[in-house]
Scaffold this motif. Sequence first.
Motif, PDB file in Angstrom:
ATOM      1  N   LEU A  22       6.510 -12.808 -12.330  1.00 48.59           N
ATOM      2  CA  LEU A  22       6.419 -13.706 -11.126  1.00 48.59           C
ATOM      3  C   LEU A  22       7.952 -13.710 -10.493  1.00 48.59           C
ATOM      4  CD1 LEU A  22       4.812 -15.533  -9.446  1.00 48.59           C
ATOM      5  CD2 LEU A  22       5.609 -17.423 -10.981  1.00 48.59           C
ATOM      6  N   PHE A  23       8.776 -13.739 -10.959  1.00 51.70           N
ATOM      7  CA  PHE A  23      10.190 -13.874 -10.555  1.00 51.70           C
ATOM      8  C   PHE A  23      10.396 -12.573  -9.790  1.00 51.70           C
ATOM      9  CE2 PHE A  23      14.788 -13.149 -10.717  1.00 51.70           C
ATOM     10  CZ  PHE A  23      15.378 -14.073  -9.996  1.00 51.70           C
ATOM     11  N   LEU A  24      10.491 -11.328 -10.545  1.00 47.38           N
ATOM     12  CA  LEU A  24      10.667 -10.141  -9.876  1.00 47.38           C
ATOM     13  C   LEU A  24       9.858  -9.898  -8.543  1.00 47.38           C
ATOM     14  CD1 LEU A  24      11.245  -7.968 -13.260  1.00 47.38           C
ATOM     15  CD2 LEU A  24      13.166  -8.801 -11.662  1.00 47.38           C
ATOM     16  N   LEU A  25       8.666 -10.313  -8.503  1.00 45.12           N
ATOM     17  CA  LEU A  25       8.328  -9.792  -7.325  1.00 45.12           C
ATOM     18  C   LEU A  25       7.815 -11.022  -6.451  1.00 45.12           C
ATOM     19  CD1 LEU A  25       4.944  -8.015  -8.980  1.00 45.12           C
ATOM     20  CD2 LEU A  25       6.988  -7.005  -7.755  1.00 45.12           C
ATOM     21  N   GLY A  26       7.886 -12.406  -7.059  1.00 43.12           N
ATOM     22  CA  GLY A  26       7.789 -13.372  -6.147  1.00 43.12           C
ATOM     23  C   GLY A  26       9.123 -13.831  -5.405  1.00 43.12           C
ATOM     24  N   ALA A  27      10.222 -13.600  -6.208  1.00 42.69           N
ATOM     25  CA  ALA A  27      11.417 -13.901  -5.714  1.00 42.69           C
ATOM     26  C   ALA A  27      12.037 -13.274  -4.248  1.00 42.69           C
ATOM     27  CB  ALA A  27      12.591 -13.996  -6.341  1.00 42.69           C
ATOM     28  N   PRO A  28      11.744 -12.082  -4.041  1.00 43.38           N
ATOM     29  CA  PRO A  28      12.029 -11.068  -3.007  1.00 43.38           C
ATOM     30  C   PRO A  28      10.928 -11.403  -1.813  1.00 43.38           C
ATOM     31  CG  PRO A  28      11.998  -9.620  -4.800  1.00 43.38           C
ATOM     32  CD  PRO A  28      11.613 -11.032  -5.181  1.00 43.38           C
ATOM     33  N   LEU A  66       8.367  -5.025  -3.089  1.00 43.97           N
ATOM     34  CA  LEU A  66       7.979  -3.802  -3.972  1.00 43.97           C
ATOM     35  C   LEU A  66       9.258  -2.749  -3.787  1.00 43.97           C
ATOM     36  CD1 LEU A  66       4.173  -3.699  -3.198  1.00 43.97           C
ATOM     37  CD2 LEU A  66       5.317  -4.320  -5.268  1.00 43.97           C
ATOM     38  N   THR A  67       9.606  -2.567  -2.542  1.00 41.71           N
ATOM     39  CA  THR A  67      10.632  -1.648  -2.409  1.00 41.71           C
ATOM     40  C   THR A  67      11.913  -1.894  -3.131  1.00 41.71           C
ATOM     41  OG1 THR A  67       9.719  -1.034  -0.428  1.00 41.71           O
ATOM     42  CG2 THR A  67      11.990  -0.258  -0.790  1.00 41.71           C
ATOM     43  N   LEU A  68      12.323  -3.057  -3.136  1.00 41.11           N
ATOM     44  CA  LEU A  68      13.704  -3.527  -3.914  1.00 41.11           C
ATOM     45  C   LEU A  68      13.392  -3.632  -5.361  1.00 41.11           C
ATOM     46  CD1 LEU A  68      16.284  -5.130  -3.709  1.00 41.11           C
ATOM     47  CD2 LEU A  68      15.097  -7.336  -4.081  1.00 41.11           C
ATOM     48  N   ASN A  69      12.244  -3.829  -5.894  1.00 40.43           N
ATOM     49  CA  ASN A  69      12.165  -3.745  -7.326  1.00 40.43           C
ATOM     50  C   ASN A  69      12.020  -2.078  -7.764  1.00 40.43           C
ATOM     51  OD1 ASN A  69      11.764  -6.132  -9.063  1.00 40.43           O
ATOM     52  ND2 ASN A  69      10.595  -6.667  -7.084  1.00 40.43           N
ATOM     53  N   ALA A  80      20.420  -9.088  -5.682  1.00 42.21           N
ATOM     54  CA  ALA A  80      20.025  -8.488  -4.200  1.00 42.21           C
ATOM     55  C   ALA A  80      19.084  -9.384  -3.524  1.00 42.21           C
ATOM     56  CB  ALA A  80      19.113  -7.320  -4.675  1.00 42.21           C
ATOM     57  N   VAL A  81      18.301 -10.450  -4.068  1.00 36.68           N
ATOM     58  CA  VAL A  81      17.536 -11.443  -3.404  1.00 36.68           C
ATOM     59  C   VAL A  81      18.584 -12.468  -2.749  1.00 36.68           C
ATOM     60  CG1 VAL A  81      15.785 -13.143  -3.637  1.00 36.68           C
ATOM     61  CG2 VAL A  81      15.399 -10.864  -4.780  1.00 36.68           C
ATOM     62  N   ALA A  82      19.567 -12.762  -3.767  1.00 31.43           N
ATOM     63  CA  ALA A  82      20.379 -13.949  -3.311  1.00 31.43           C
ATOM     64  C   ALA A  82      21.215 -13.497  -2.199  1.00 31.43           C
ATOM     65  CB  ALA A  82      21.394 -14.067  -4.477  1.00 31.43           C
ATOM     66  N   ALA A  83      21.677 -11.903  -2.298  1.00 35.52           N
ATOM     67  CA  ALA A  83      22.404 -11.522  -0.986  1.00 35.52           C
ATOM     68  C   ALA A  83      21.547 -11.423   0.065  1.00 35.52           C
ATOM     69  CB  ALA A  83      22.621 -10.206  -1.116  1.00 35.52           C
TER      70      ALA A  83
END
Length: 122
Positions: free
Chosen positions: A38-44, A69-72, A97-100
């Motif tokens: 959930l974190f890996l897909l939901g955060a971005p 999806l692309t970021l992960n 990466a999401v924070a940036a």
Amino acid sequence: MRGPLTFRTRCLIAAIAVLAGAGVLAAVPTAPVAVVALFLLGAPVLVVALGWRTADPLARVVVAVAVGLTLNGLVAEVMLAAGVWSPSAGIVVVGAAVAALAIALGHLPARELSAREEGTAR
């Protein structure tokens, strides 16, 4: 009392929250798989969906899911190719990466919607 938070401040708060979540998930070796996914897909997806300022909500969702999806995929591919893959490092890299991305979206100039776009947005 001060007025409501600006968009830039909200993006900075989101970036701090994402980094904190990534740190907690990386530090807990037995974190449930559902929470990590959930974190890996939901955060971005959430950061892009909230930060992308477009009149069309469907376009916002499509772009947010595609970026998530692309970021992960890129993080996993680069870490595997470099030979430095570990689940906790992957969580931290995606979180950073999401924070940036949240900080970058907060610094984009606001765009005023034209009357035609406002009419189609409703």
